[in-house]
Design a protein around this motif. Structure first.
Motif, PDB file in Angstrom:
ATOM      1  N   LYS A 296       0.826  -1.210   0.000  1.00  0.00           N
ATOM      2  CA  LYS A 296       0.000   0.000   0.000  1.00  0.00           C
ATOM      3  C   LYS A 296       0.858   1.258   0.000  1.00  0.00           C
ATOM      4  CE  LYS A 296      -3.857  -2.235   2.393  1.00  0.00           C
ATOM      5  NZ  LYS A 296      -4.691  -2.248   3.627  1.00  0.00           N
ATOM      6  N   ASP A 297       2.009   1.179   0.668  1.00  0.00           N
ATOM      7  CA  ASP A 297       2.972   2.283   0.663  1.00  0.00           C
ATOM      8  C   ASP A 297       4.352   1.686   0.885  1.00  0.00           C
ATOM      9  OD1 ASP A 297       3.267   1.860   3.508  1.00  0.00           O
ATOM     10  OD2 ASP A 297       1.486   3.102   3.806  1.00  0.00           O
ATOM     11  N   ALA A 298       5.373   2.535   0.833  1.00  0.00           N
ATOM     12  CA  ALA A 298       6.742   2.037   0.940  1.00  0.00           C
ATOM     13  C   ALA A 298       6.981   1.315   2.263  1.00  0.00           C
ATOM     14  CB  ALA A 298       7.724   3.196   0.780  1.00  0.00           C
ATOM     15  N   ALA A 299       6.404   1.823   3.341  1.00  0.00           N
ATOM     16  CA  ALA A 299       6.606   1.212   4.657  1.00  0.00           C
ATOM     17  C   ALA A 299       5.986  -0.171   4.751  1.00  0.00           C
ATOM     18  CB  ALA A 299       6.031   2.121   5.748  1.00  0.00           C
ATOM     19  N   ASP A 300       4.995  -0.432   3.903  1.00  0.00           N
ATOM     20  CA  ASP A 300       4.268  -1.705   3.933  1.00  0.00           C
ATOM     21  C   ASP A 300       4.957  -2.790   3.093  1.00  0.00           C
ATOM     22  OD1 ASP A 300       1.948  -3.212   4.765  1.00  0.00           O
ATOM     23  OD2 ASP A 300       1.218  -3.055   2.698  1.00  0.00           O
ATOM     24  N   THR A 301       6.067  -2.453   2.438  1.00  0.00           N
ATOM     25  CA  THR A 301       6.750  -3.403   1.564  1.00  0.00           C
ATOM     26  C   THR A 301       7.277  -4.599   2.360  1.00  0.00           C
ATOM     27  OG1 THR A 301       7.438  -1.581   0.125  1.00  0.00           O
ATOM     28  CG2 THR A 301       8.597  -3.668  -0.136  1.00  0.00           C
ATOM     29  N   ASP A 302       7.029  -5.792   1.844  1.00  0.00           N
ATOM     30  CA  ASP A 302       7.477  -7.031   2.499  1.00  0.00           C
ATOM     31  C   ASP A 302       8.932  -7.298   2.092  1.00  0.00           C
ATOM     32  OD1 ASP A 302       7.879  -9.522   3.565  1.00  0.00           O
ATOM     33  OD2 ASP A 302       6.012 -10.394   2.810  1.00  0.00           O
ATOM     34  N   TRP A 303       9.857  -6.584   2.731  1.00  0.00           N
ATOM     35  CA  TRP A 303      11.269  -6.724   2.372  1.00  0.00           C
ATOM     36  C   TRP A 303      11.847  -8.106   2.672  1.00  0.00           C
ATOM     37  CZ3 TRP A 303      13.695  -3.984  -1.027  1.00  0.00           C
ATOM     38  CH2 TRP A 303      13.293  -2.669  -1.269  1.00  0.00           C
ATOM     39  N   PRO A 304      11.459  -8.785   3.748  1.00  0.00           N
ATOM     40  CA  PRO A 304      11.975 -10.148   3.941  1.00  0.00           C
ATOM     41  C   PRO A 304      11.636 -11.073   2.770  1.00  0.00           C
ATOM     42  CG  PRO A 304      11.069  -9.318   5.990  1.00  0.00           C
ATOM     43  CD  PRO A 304      10.717  -8.313   4.934  1.00  0.00           C
ATOM     44  N   GLN A 305      10.430 -10.944   2.225  1.00  0.00           N
ATOM     45  CA  GLN A 305      10.073 -11.770   1.080  1.00  0.00           C
ATOM     46  C   GLN A 305      10.907 -11.392  -0.139  1.00  0.00           C
ATOM     47  OE1 GLN A 305       5.921 -11.695  -0.001  1.00  0.00           O
ATOM     48  NE2 GLN A 305       6.175 -13.163  -1.666  1.00  0.00           N
ATOM     49  N   ILE A 306      11.103 -10.099  -0.342  1.00  0.00           N
ATOM     50  CA  ILE A 306      11.927  -9.649  -1.471  1.00  0.00           C
ATOM     51  C   ILE A 306      13.362 -10.153  -1.312  1.00  0.00           C
ATOM     52  CG2 ILE A 306      12.957  -7.601  -2.552  1.00  0.00           C
ATOM     53  CD1 ILE A 306      10.300  -6.165  -2.072  1.00  0.00           C
ATOM     54  N   LEU A 307      13.889 -10.091  -0.088  1.00  0.00           N
ATOM     55  CA  LEU A 307      15.247 -10.586   0.171  1.00  0.00           C
ATOM     56  C   LEU A 307      15.362 -12.071  -0.171  1.00  0.00           C
ATOM     57  CD1 LEU A 307      18.104 -10.143   1.265  1.00  0.00           C
ATOM     58  CD2 LEU A 307      17.203 -10.597   3.566  1.00  0.00           C
ATOM     59  N   ALA A 308      14.368 -12.844   0.228  1.00  0.00           N
ATOM     60  CA  ALA A 308      14.379 -14.278  -0.074  1.00  0.00           C
ATOM     61  C   ALA A 308      14.324 -14.520  -1.585  1.00  0.00           C
ATOM     62  CB  ALA A 308      13.205 -14.964   0.619  1.00  0.00           C
ATOM     63  N   LEU A 309      13.524 -13.737  -2.277  1.00  0.00           N
ATOM     64  CA  LEU A 309      13.413 -13.895  -3.727  1.00  0.00           C
ATOM     65  C   LEU A 309      14.718 -13.520  -4.432  1.00  0.00           C
ATOM     66  CD1 LEU A 309       9.803 -12.504  -4.259  1.00  0.00           C
ATOM     67  CD2 LEU A 309      10.572 -14.838  -4.748  1.00  0.00           C
ATOM     68  N   TYR A 310      15.413 -12.500  -3.911  1.00  0.00           N
ATOM     69  CA  TYR A 310      16.703 -12.160  -4.511  1.00  0.00           C
ATOM     70  C   TYR A 310      17.722 -13.277  -4.285  1.00  0.00           C
ATOM     71  CZ  TYR A 310      15.941  -7.519  -6.383  1.00  0.00           C
ATOM     72  OH  TYR A 310      15.513  -6.476  -7.166  1.00  0.00           O
ATOM     73  N   GLY A 311      17.618 -13.976  -3.195  1.00  0.00           N
ATOM     74  CA  GLY A 311      18.480 -15.133  -2.985  1.00  0.00           C
ATOM     75  C   GLY A 311      18.245 -16.194  -4.048  1.00  0.00           C
ATOM     76  N   VAL A 312      16.982 -16.413  -4.384  1.00  0.00           N
ATOM     77  CA  VAL A 312      16.643 -17.363  -5.454  1.00  0.00           C
ATOM     78  C   VAL A 312      17.157 -16.849  -6.796  1.00  0.00           C
ATOM     79  CG1 VAL A 312      14.736 -18.454  -6.709  1.00  0.00           C
ATOM     80  CG2 VAL A 312      14.607 -18.198  -4.212  1.00  0.00           C
TER      81      VAL A 312
END
Length: 409
Positions: A296-312
Motif C-alpha cells: 500500500k505504501d513504501a513502509a508496507d513493503t514485504d522486504w523479507p520476502q523480497i530478500l528471499a526472492l533475490y536469494g533465489v
C-alpha cells in the motif's frame, strides 16, 4: 479507419507478411525491404481508401510485387530471370501460416550483437520504420540504416534456414529472444541517455512484442514471466516523474497513480505461471515486482520476502546487477551496514556504473554518514548518462548537504 488503428494493424501484420515472403523467396534482406515498402504504401492508402477485404493478403501481394521487381532488376543472369518467371502469381501467395515467431527467432540470431538484434527486431517484427527506430535511440537515421543493413546481411551470409529452432536449439535461442525484448523494454522504461527519463514508445513496443510471443508460446513459463515483469514495472510509470519530468524514486511515488488494472494483469499472470514451472529469472523478477506493487505504501513493503526472492534470483542468474539489488534488500531487512558489506565485492565489476555509487550513497545516508553519502551521490551523478537521473542525484547531494550543515562538503 484512423491512422493509429492502421498503424497498430500494420505492426501486427508485419512479421506475418515477412514470413510469407521468406517462405517463397528465402532472402531475408530483400524480403524485409519489400515488406517495408508495402507497409509504407498501406499507411498512405488505407486511412483514406479504407481497409482492403484481406489486409494481410493485400500486403503480401504488394510486397511480392516489390520483391519481383527487385529480382528482375538485380539478378541479370538468365537462370535468375527464369526463377522469377516460374514463381506463382502474387495473388496465390497468401498462406494462412503465421510465421511471426520464426521471424522473431531469426531477428535474434546468435551471430548478431544485441544492438543489431534490437534494431532488426523493431523493424522486421515491430514494423517500425528506420527513422522511428533511430529517433527512439537518439542516433542519426543513416547510422541506424547501416546497422540494420549489416544485421540483415549477417543473417543472409549465415545461411540460417527459415524455420523454427530445433528442440536442441530452442532453449538458447529463446533465451536470446527474451533478452532482446528485455533490453528493448529497459531502454524504453529508463533511457540510457537524453533529456527524458523514458521512451514510452519503446517500452510499449516491447510489451506488445512480448504479448505476441506469449500468445504464440503459451506454455513457455519464462515468456509469461517476462510479460508479467514488464507489466508490473510499467504500471508504475505514471508516478515516476513530476509534471516537470523530474524523477520520483519508488519509495516516494504516489501509488494511487499506479495503473491498477495493469498490476492486476501482471500479478494474475505470474501467479498462474510460477507453480507451473520451471522457474526462471524473469519469473522471479516478476515476483519481486509483484511484492512491490502489492504494498500500500513504501513502509508496507514485504522486504523479507523480497530478500528471499533475490536469494533465489542470484542462484538462477548470478550477475553484478542482481547482487546490487540483493544488497539493497539486505539493507532494508538487516540494516545498511549489511548492505554496504555486500557492495564491496562489486566495486571492480560495476566501477563505471552510476547505480553502484547511487546505492552506496543511499545506504550511507541510511547509516547517518552524510559526508560520505554526498560524495557518492556526486560520483553517481557524474557517471549517469540519463539527464533526469543525473539531476535527481545532484539534487539529492545538494539537499543532503543543506540538511547536514556546513561541515559536509
Amino acid at each position: 479507419m484512423t491512422d493509429a488503428r492502421v498503424e497498430d494493424l500494420l505492426r501486427d501484420l508485419a512479421p506475418q507478411v515477412l514470413g510469407a515472403l521468406m517462405r517463397r523467396y528465402d532472402d531475408f534482406a530483400a524480403a524485409e525491404d519489400a515488406v517495408q515498402e508495402a507497409l509504407i504504401a498501406a499507411a498512405e492508402q488505407w486511412p483514406e481508401q479504407g481497409l482492403p477485404g484481406y489486409p494481410r493478403g493485400w500486403l503480401i501481394q504488394v510486397a511480392s510485387r516489390r520483391m519481383t521487381d527487385h529480382l528482375r532488376k538485380e539478378q541479370a543472369r538468365r537462370r535468375r530471370e527464369d526463377l522469377v518467371a516460374a514463381q506463382p502469381a502474387p495473388d496465390a501467395v497468401a498462406p494462412d501460416t503465421d510465421d511471426s515467431l520464426t521471424v522473431l527467432f531469426m531477428c535474434c540470431h546468435p551471430a548478431l550483437k544485441p544492438a543489431a538484434a534490437i534494431a532488426l527486431t523493431l523493424r522486421a517484427v515491430g514494423g517500425l520504420s528506420t527513422a522511428e527506430i533511430a529517433s527512439a535511440f537518439l542516433i542519426p537515421e543513416a547510422t541506424m540504416a547501416q546497422r540494420i543493413s549489416r544485421a540483415k546481411q549477417k543473417i543472409k551470409s549465415s545461411g540460417l534456414p527459415f524455420r523454427l529452432p530445433t528442440d536442441a536449439e530452442r532453449p538458447e535461442r529463446l533465451r536470446l529472444v527474451l533478452h532482446v525484448l528485455y533490453l528493448i523494454f529497459n531502454e524504453g522504461y529508463t533511457a540510457t541517455a537524453g533529456p527524458a527519463l523514458a521512451r514510452v514508445e519503446l517500452s510499449a513496443e516491447a510489451i506488445r512484442l512480448t504479448r505476441a510471443a506469449h500468445r504464440l508460446l503459451p506454455h513457455e513459463s519464462e515468456v509469461a514471466g517476462l510479460l508479467a515483469l514488464m507489466l508490473l514495472i510499467d504500471a508504475r510509470r505514471p508516478a515516476r516523474t513530476h509534471a516537470d519530468g523530474t524523477l520520483v524514486p519508488l519509495a516516494e511515488q504516489d501509488r494511487s497513480r499506479w495503473d491498477a488494472d495493469t498490476i492486476a494483469e501482471g500479478i494474475a499472470l505470474i501467479t498462474e505461471t510460477l507453480p507451473a514451472g520451471p522457474t526462471g529469472p524473469y519469473q522471479v523478477q516478476a515476483a519481486i515486482n509483484a511484492v512491490h506493487d502489492e504494498a500500500k505504501d513504501a513502509a508496507d513493503t514485504d522486504w523479507p520476502q523480497i530478500l528471499a526472492l533475490y536469494g533465489v534470483l542470484e542462484r538462477l542468474s548470478d550477475n553484478p546487477m542482481v547482487r546490487l539489488n540483493h544488497a539493497i534488500a539486505a539493507a532494508m531487512v538487516h540494516g545498511p551496514a549489511n548492505g554496504l558489506a555486500m557492495l564491496e565485492p562489486l566495486a571492480d565489476k560495476l566501477s563505471g556504473h552510476h547505480r553502484l555509487h547511487a546505492v552506496r550513497a543511499h545506504l550511507l545516508e541510511m547509516s547517518g554518514d552524510e559526508t560520505a553519502a554526498v560524495a557518492e551521490y556526486r560520483a553517481a551523478s557524474n557517471k549517469a548518462t540519463s539527464l533526469p537521473e543525473r539531476h535527481y542525484l545532484m539534487d539529492r547531494a545538494a539537499q543532503l548537504r543543506r540538511q547536514a550543515g556546513p561541515d559536509v562538503h
